[in-house]
Design a protein around this motif. Structure first.
Motif, PDB file in Angstrom:
ATOM      1  N   LEU A 131       0.821  -1.202   0.000  1.00 37.54           N
ATOM      2  CA  LEU A 131       0.000   0.000   0.000  1.00 37.54           C
ATOM      3  C   LEU A 131       0.863   1.263   0.000  1.00 37.54           C
ATOM      4  CD1 LEU A 131      -2.868  -0.948   2.476  1.00 37.54           C
ATOM      5  CD2 LEU A 131      -2.745  -1.273  -0.003  1.00 37.54           C
ATOM      6  N   ARG A 152      -5.683   4.264   2.507  1.00 36.03           N
ATOM      7  CA  ARG A 152      -4.826   3.208   1.961  1.00 36.03           C
ATOM      8  C   ARG A 152      -5.674   2.006   1.555  1.00 36.03           C
ATOM      9  NH1 ARG A 152      -0.198   3.402   6.749  1.00 36.03           N
ATOM     10  NH2 ARG A 152       0.142   5.683   6.660  1.00 36.03           N
ATOM     11  N   GLY A 153      -6.334   1.408   2.537  1.00 31.49           N
ATOM     12  CA  GLY A 153      -7.273   0.332   2.266  1.00 31.49           C
ATOM     13  C   GLY A 153      -8.500   0.557   3.122  1.00 31.49           C
ATOM     14  N   PHE A 188      -8.371   0.024  -2.464  1.00 33.55           N
ATOM     15  CA  PHE A 188      -6.977  -0.148  -2.073  1.00 33.55           C
ATOM     16  C   PHE A 188      -6.106   0.771  -2.924  1.00 33.55           C
ATOM     17  CE2 PHE A 188      -8.928  -4.099  -0.732  1.00 33.55           C
ATOM     18  CZ  PHE A 188      -8.433  -4.236   0.562  1.00 33.55           C
TER      19      PHE A 188
END
Length: 686
Positions: free
Chosen positions: A91, A100-101, A191
């Motif tokens: 990431l 990021r996620g 993501f």
């Protein structure tokens, strides 16, 4: 004897140590990084390399690790703030932790809720598998005066021993008595990958290549809307002069099974694998986003893309609801560095997809809201077509799409957005089977390529665990009032067979240069209509023109000298050798897309103040701007009194009357003129 005692002591010590390791390993919350005995023996206990550890001792972090993939979560929010694959960071660690996620949801006039959880819970923690939950509950006392959507959201993650990836799913629930919700237009998982590493995107066997960067887009020139950018100063000169637009990478849900990114330097791939469409909204032909420049990888669960507000979810006051989105599998792989590494990684990702499909529905999830295969049922049968103007006999619905969705009207499945859908394609004989259907009440729907309209089975179907429902032969009688006089196009719910112009050389996306069938994904094609017809509009003569090179793929607006966008009128000229009088002719008018449009039909007089027929204002799928060759399907059967027709040449005028914007318009799927049922003219034009 002394040697035997020594050997016995050594064996006993080893056995004791092994038992200790096994005892420690069974507690998934005890991480080997804090356990020196476990850590020192990792190299001599082979299975331990693949056991799953769970660490939650730092109250701000939760870590899952199986020796291949390591996941780091914020606690209790449940953001994926780190993914390591074989020690490599995946990431973009320069982003904020919630970028990021993450999951997010769009509602309430484009308010974005990142669904930050407030409670972390270990569901299961064993050496073979760990499942964790990040839960956010709704406080009903808040009422409507909050930006927190009235939903309970349970974000789940599963890491299994030996797995080169992880599973993710979400459980969304509303209880009775909760406030209503308008315009819940998007639910997705996102993501954001390491920008310095991931440079190659793959969506299909043909749609893959090296990609520009987010910085390239930032330095570019925005075009008609923010998503479309002309790359004017890219870091790689090969991209200069190209257009990048995330909508150019959309895929129909039935084909949106695996997509992702590759780091060519590291020969590592990151893939979103979706083994089932059951939890997506809008049916298998709904188009949606996949991966795009960022580098970003998405799993879209709910969206209004290519459909409009029809697919935005609304809840009445007090309405209860629960749905599981997923699981999906986030897969990581690697290959030796070589000129073929991207192909190797892509093919391996496809192989993993096949494996995930084989074991669907998963039997290892720990939520009772996700039923395993033995808790589901199946439906099978054979669909046949009866169109006496083609053949008096029943014809098999070859390659027809058959599905179960929430009970509704004919064709309602494409606008259905709260339940589950289960679809499959029939064989050449029209036989179909729908497996692993969740318990519930459904209607059975179908449509067949090459056939106008939709089918719906006469009775609702109730699925209970373990059932195997076998239906009698089903007969689909498509809309038809009489024999075909002429037709334009192919009834396949897309405008793909019509004339798609060449893209502008200065506005290309070179991904599609070698795929002529994908030309419709190029930017700016709508403007080609005004160039092709600067002083008039399209006229199509039946029996003379060919729709593949004459019928423009979209009836768009046209800009005038004062920079005003106005609607257009297309004319279809056809000949009748005689007219059945009195009688009713029928124009079957199938649209593949509509956006803020109104289509009016007039016969033999363009100047009539009142049209014979009007769709009124329809559509919001924006498929013209988003490079989609279709949006939602519309079918209108327009009755034409014979008194409006004459022997010799006749004209049908198709006016899209709404103007003011670039992207207003319609795409046609298929047009057919039918004679009255008593018509016997042997000289009809087809």
């Amino acid at each position: 004897m002394e040697k035997m005692r020594q050997w016995g002591w050594l064996l006993g010590s080893f056995a004791a140590m092994l038992l200790l390791v096994l005892f420690l390993a069974r507690d998934g919350s005890y991480d080997e990084t804090t356990n020196p005995v476990r850590r020192s023996l990792r190299s001599i206990i082979p299975w331990q390399q693949h056991g799953v550890s769970l660490t939650a001792k730092n109250r701000n972090r939760v870590v899952l690790d199986n020796g291949i993939v390591k996941l780091i979560f914020s606690n209790p929010e449940g953001n994926v703030i780190g993914i390591q694959y074989k020690g490599l960071d995946i990431l973009e660690m320069g982003n904020e932790e919630d970028n990021r996620g993450y999951w997010d949801l769009v509602w309430k006039k484009n308010t974005t809720d990142k669904l930050q959880a407030t409670k972390f819970k270990v569901i299961t923690a064993r050496p073979d598998q760990a499942e964790i939950s990040f839960l956010r509950t709704y406080d009903v006392s808040l009422g409507n005066g909050t930006n927190i959507i009235p939903l309970t959201v349970d974000k789940r993650y599963i890491l299994r021993r030996g797995a080169s990836g992880f599973y993710a799913y979400g459980i969304f629930e509303r209880l009775e008595g909760w406030p209503g919700v308008q315009d819940m237009d998007q639910i997705r998982m996102v993501f954001k990958l390491e920008q310095a590493k991931f440079d190659y995107m793959a969506l299909s066997d043909t749609r893959q290549r090296m990609m520009p960067t987010a910085a390239d887009r930032g330095n570019g020139e925005q075009l008609a809307y923010k998503e479309a950018v002309l790359l004017t100063d890219p870091s790689n000169p090969e991209f200069r002069g190209e257009v990048d637009d995330k909508y150019q990478y959309s895929i129909e849900d039935k084909d949106n099974k695996v997509h992702g990114w590759i780091s060519t330097d590291e020969s590592v791939g990151f893939w979103m694998i979706t083994p089932s469409d059951e939890f997506r909204t809008g049916g298998p032909f709904k188009q949606d986003l996949t991966s795009h420049v960022g580098p970003t990888t998405l799993s879209m669960f709910v969206s209004t893309h290519y459909a409009g507000k029809d697919l935005g979810i609304k809840f009445e006051e007090g309405e209860a609801w629960k749905k599981v989105f997923g699981p999906v599998f986030v897969y990581l792989n690697s290959a030796p560095s070589s000129k073929n590494s991207t192909s190797i990684l892509w093919n391996n990702a496809k192989q993993q997809l096949f494996k995930e499909v084989e074991i669907w529905p998963y039997n290892f999830t720990q939520s009772e809201d996700f039923p395993s295969s033995d808790q589901r049922g199946s439906v099978s049968g054979q669909l046949q077509i009866h169109d006496r103007y083609i053949n008096e006999s029943l014809l098999p619905a070859s390659s027809g799409y058959v599905g179960l969705a929430a009970p509704g009207e004919v064709g309602s499945w494409q606008r259905e957005n709260k339940g589950y859908q289960f679809w499959n394609q029939a064989d050449e004989e029209g036989r179909f089977i729908l497996k692993d259907v969740r318990p519930g009440n459904y209607s059975l729907y179908a449509w067949v390529p090459g056939v106008v309209g939709d089918y719906k089975y006469e009775a609702d179907i109730t699925i209970i665990p373990g059932c195997n429902i076998k239906l009698d032969n089903l007969t689909f009688e498509p809309p038809r009032t009489g024999p075909t006089l002429w037709e334009i196009g192919i009834p396949d719910r897309t405008a793909a067979e019509f004339y798609v112009p060449d893209p502008y050389p200065t506005l290309l996306n070179n991904l599609y240069n070698h795929i002529p069938s994908e030309n419709f994904r190029q930017y700016g094609l709508w403007a080609r209509y005004g160039e092709r017809y600067p002083h008039s509009d399209l006229v199509y003569t039946v029996g003379v023109n060919n729709y593949t090179d004459h019928w423009f793929y979209a009836q768009v607006t046209k800009i005038t000298g004062d920079e005003t966008y106005v609607g257009t009128t297309w004319e279809v000229v056809f000949e009748l050798h005689n007219v059945t009088n009195p009688g009713i002719y029928t124009l079957q008018l199938a649209l593949a897309s509509a956006h803020s449009a109104e289509l009016q039909v007039r016969i033999n007089s363009q100047s009539d103040e009142r049209p014979l027929f009007s769709t009124k204002l329809i559509g919001g799928d924006n498929a013209i701007a988003r490079h989609g060759i279709h949006g939602l399907y519309w079918l209108f059967s327009v009755e034409i009194p014979s008194s409006l027709l004459k022997e010799g040449n006749n004209s049908v005028y198709l006016s899209q009357t709404r103007g003011g914007e670039t992207f207003q318009g319609v795409m046609y799927d298929y047009i057919r003129l039918e004679a009255p049922s008593s018509h016997t003219d042997s000289q009809v034009v087809i």
